[in-house]
Design a protein around this motif. Sequence first.
Motif, PDB file in Angstrom:
ATOM      1  N   VAL A  90       0.869  -1.178   0.000  1.00  0.00           N
ATOM      2  CA  VAL A  90       0.000   0.000   0.000  1.00  0.00           C
ATOM      3  C   VAL A  90       0.904   1.226   0.000  1.00  0.00           C
ATOM      4  O   VAL A  90       1.847   1.298   0.793  1.00  0.00           O
ATOM      5  CB  VAL A  90      -0.932   0.039   1.232  1.00  0.00           C
ATOM      6  CG1 VAL A  90      -1.800   1.291   1.202  1.00  0.00           C
ATOM      7  CG2 VAL A  90      -1.806  -1.201   1.282  1.00  0.00           C
ATOM      8  N   GLN A  92       1.306   5.775  -0.716  1.00  0.00           N
ATOM      9  CA  GLN A  92       0.669   7.043  -0.372  1.00  0.00           C
ATOM     10  C   GLN A  92      -0.563   7.295  -1.233  1.00  0.00           C
ATOM     11  O   GLN A  92      -1.586   7.765  -0.751  1.00  0.00           O
ATOM     12  CB  GLN A  92       1.672   8.182  -0.540  1.00  0.00           C
ATOM     13  CG  GLN A  92       1.096   9.568  -0.262  1.00  0.00           C
ATOM     14  CD  GLN A  92       2.141  10.658  -0.381  1.00  0.00           C
ATOM     15  OE1 GLN A  92       3.336  10.391  -0.423  1.00  0.00           O
ATOM     16  NE2 GLN A  92       1.699  11.903  -0.446  1.00  0.00           N
ATOM     17  N   ALA A  94      -3.342   5.609  -4.125  1.00  0.00           N
ATOM     18  CA  ALA A  94      -3.937   4.295  -4.366  1.00  0.00           C
ATOM     19  C   ALA A  94      -3.462   3.643  -5.657  1.00  0.00           C
ATOM     20  O   ALA A  94      -3.397   2.412  -5.748  1.00  0.00           O
ATOM     21  CB  ALA A  94      -5.463   4.418  -4.375  1.00  0.00           C
ATOM     22  N   GLN A 152      -8.272   4.514  -1.005  1.00  0.00           N
ATOM     23  CA  GLN A 152      -7.258   3.864  -0.180  1.00  0.00           C
ATOM     24  C   GLN A 152      -7.783   2.561   0.414  1.00  0.00           C
ATOM     25  O   GLN A 152      -7.024   1.595   0.581  1.00  0.00           O
ATOM     26  CB  GLN A 152      -6.773   4.821   0.910  1.00  0.00           C
ATOM     27  CG  GLN A 152      -5.394   4.521   1.451  1.00  0.00           C
ATOM     28  CD  GLN A 152      -4.272   4.669   0.434  1.00  0.00           C
ATOM     29  OE1 GLN A 152      -4.446   4.431  -0.752  1.00  0.00           O
ATOM     30  NE2 GLN A 152      -3.092   5.038   0.905  1.00  0.00           N
ATOM     31  N   ILE A 156      -6.064  -1.041  -0.109  1.00  0.00           N
ATOM     32  CA  ILE A 156      -5.768  -1.981   0.975  1.00  0.00           C
ATOM     33  C   ILE A 156      -6.381  -3.346   0.664  1.00  0.00           C
ATOM     34  O   ILE A 156      -5.733  -4.390   0.853  1.00  0.00           O
ATOM     35  CB  ILE A 156      -6.286  -1.436   2.317  1.00  0.00           C
ATOM     36  CG1 ILE A 156      -5.466  -0.206   2.727  1.00  0.00           C
ATOM     37  CG2 ILE A 156      -6.206  -2.509   3.406  1.00  0.00           C
ATOM     38  CD1 ILE A 156      -6.066   0.574   3.875  1.00  0.00           C
ATOM     39  N   ALA A 169       3.464  -0.909   3.965  1.00  0.00           N
ATOM     40  CA  ALA A 169       2.688   0.315   3.763  1.00  0.00           C
ATOM     41  C   ALA A 169       3.618   1.522   3.830  1.00  0.00           C
ATOM     42  O   ALA A 169       4.227   1.785   4.862  1.00  0.00           O
ATOM     43  CB  ALA A 169       1.594   0.422   4.823  1.00  0.00           C
ATOM     44  N   PRO A 172       0.808   5.408   4.051  1.00  0.00           N
ATOM     45  CA  PRO A 172      -0.534   5.101   3.540  1.00  0.00           C
ATOM     46  C   PRO A 172      -1.581   6.167   3.819  1.00  0.00           C
ATOM     47  O   PRO A 172      -2.666   6.140   3.215  1.00  0.00           O
ATOM     48  CB  PRO A 172      -0.881   3.790   4.261  1.00  0.00           C
ATOM     49  CG  PRO A 172      -0.110   3.858   5.538  1.00  0.00           C
ATOM     50  CD  PRO A 172       1.190   4.522   5.164  1.00  0.00           C
ATOM     51  N   THR A 173      -1.306   7.102   4.721  1.00  0.00           N
ATOM     52  CA  THR A 173      -2.293   8.135   5.058  1.00  0.00           C
ATOM     53  C   THR A 173      -1.856   9.531   4.644  1.00  0.00           C
ATOM     54  O   THR A 173      -2.553  10.504   4.922  1.00  0.00           O
ATOM     55  CB  THR A 173      -2.583   8.132   6.576  1.00  0.00           C
ATOM     56  OG1 THR A 173      -1.384   8.502   7.283  1.00  0.00           O
ATOM     57  CG2 THR A 173      -3.036   6.765   7.057  1.00  0.00           C
ATOM     58  N   ILE A 188      -6.197  -0.763   8.809  1.00  0.00           N
ATOM     59  CA  ILE A 188      -4.938  -1.512   8.702  1.00  0.00           C
ATOM     60  C   ILE A 188      -4.657  -2.284   9.987  1.00  0.00           C
ATOM     61  O   ILE A 188      -4.290  -3.460   9.954  1.00  0.00           O
ATOM     62  CB  ILE A 188      -3.774  -0.562   8.368  1.00  0.00           C
ATOM     63  CG1 ILE A 188      -3.897  -0.062   6.918  1.00  0.00           C
ATOM     64  CG2 ILE A 188      -2.416  -1.257   8.570  1.00  0.00           C
ATOM     65  CD1 ILE A 188      -2.874   0.981   6.539  1.00  0.00           C
ATOM     66  N   THR A 199       2.555  -6.301   9.500  1.00  0.00           N
ATOM     67  CA  THR A 199       2.548  -5.025   8.791  1.00  0.00           C
ATOM     68  C   THR A 199       3.755  -4.186   9.168  1.00  0.00           C
ATOM     69  O   THR A 199       4.031  -3.966  10.340  1.00  0.00           O
ATOM     70  CB  THR A 199       1.260  -4.232   9.104  1.00  0.00           C
ATOM     71  OG1 THR A 199       0.130  -4.959   8.607  1.00  0.00           O
ATOM     72  CG2 THR A 199       1.290  -2.860   8.431  1.00  0.00           C
ATOM     73  N   MET A 201       5.174  -0.420   8.322  1.00  0.00           N
ATOM     74  CA  MET A 201       4.649   0.831   7.783  1.00  0.00           C
ATOM     75  C   MET A 201       5.622   1.971   8.005  1.00  0.00           C
ATOM     76  O   MET A 201       6.169   2.135   9.092  1.00  0.00           O
ATOM     77  CB  MET A 201       3.315   1.157   8.473  1.00  0.00           C
ATOM     78  CG  MET A 201       2.723   2.510   8.129  1.00  0.00           C
ATOM     79  SD  MET A 201       1.231   2.865   9.087  1.00  0.00           S
ATOM     80  CE  MET A 201       1.913   3.112  10.735  1.00  0.00           C
ATOM     81  N   THR A 203       5.727   6.017   8.210  1.00  0.00           N
ATOM     82  CA  THR A 203       4.824   7.155   8.377  1.00  0.00           C
ATOM     83  C   THR A 203       5.591   8.358   8.930  1.00  0.00           C
ATOM     84  O   THR A 203       6.582   8.188   9.645  1.00  0.00           O
ATOM     85  CB  THR A 203       3.640   6.825   9.295  1.00  0.00           C
ATOM     86  OG1 THR A 203       2.737   7.941   9.329  1.00  0.00           O
ATOM     87  CG2 THR A 203       4.093   6.498  10.709  1.00  0.00           C
TER      88      THR A 203
END
Length: 231
Positions: A90, A92, A94, A152, A156, A169, A172-173, A188, A199, A201, A203
């Motif tokens: 996943v 930033q 889609a 998004q 996912i 990820a 992802p947000t 998630i 997972t 991620m 961020t």
Amino acid sequence: MTIFTIDKVRKSFSNGEVKEEILKGINLSLKEGEVTALVGASGSGKSTLLTIAAGLQPASDGRITFEGENMTSMNSEQVRKIRATKFGFVFQFAHLVPFLTVEEQLMLMLDVSETKISKPEQKREVEKILKLVEMDHRKNAYPSSLSGGEKQRVAIARAIIHKPKILFADEPTASLDSKRSKDVMILIRDLTKTLNITTLMVTHDEEMLSFADHIIKMSDGHVLVNLNNIS
């Protein structure tokens, strides 16, 4: 149970006669059913670490072990096979295919991931996953009609439709507002627990860290802090 380990991983690039070391001996382990967040300033090495862990670029040194197998000793086809069948991604944005419906996006992923099930079975799997991400009512919609948060959610769903072991990820947000960011992180986290996925991620959003089981803070190619999230 630990499913993935990163042992003394280094990454360097050469720019003419200058050698720049991006990762400086990273050690990390990931467990099933847990979300691990990589945080740090721009240039800290977190995105490089994610792409190396995901098999998208090789490490300069060190060892990466997935399900007991040494990925760093595998050839490119073996790594590609793992990415296609055992990893989900996943990003930033889609990156949905504009001319495919939501359902068709997921059907395509099942074909790409070499999932050997019949078309009727594929449709049943798609329906099941879309219900999990609360997008089954939009299965016939095209990306142009979806909101950022809906896109998004579909991304996912596409990332987990083939039942990967690890979800990678990358921010992802980052393209979402605060409410949609929270909704996506709840999704998630819940899918990680429900499906027993691992997972990892990246961020930059400190507010998203409350949804992680572990927080890895990086600085200048080193792990600065590795802590369990007790919030």
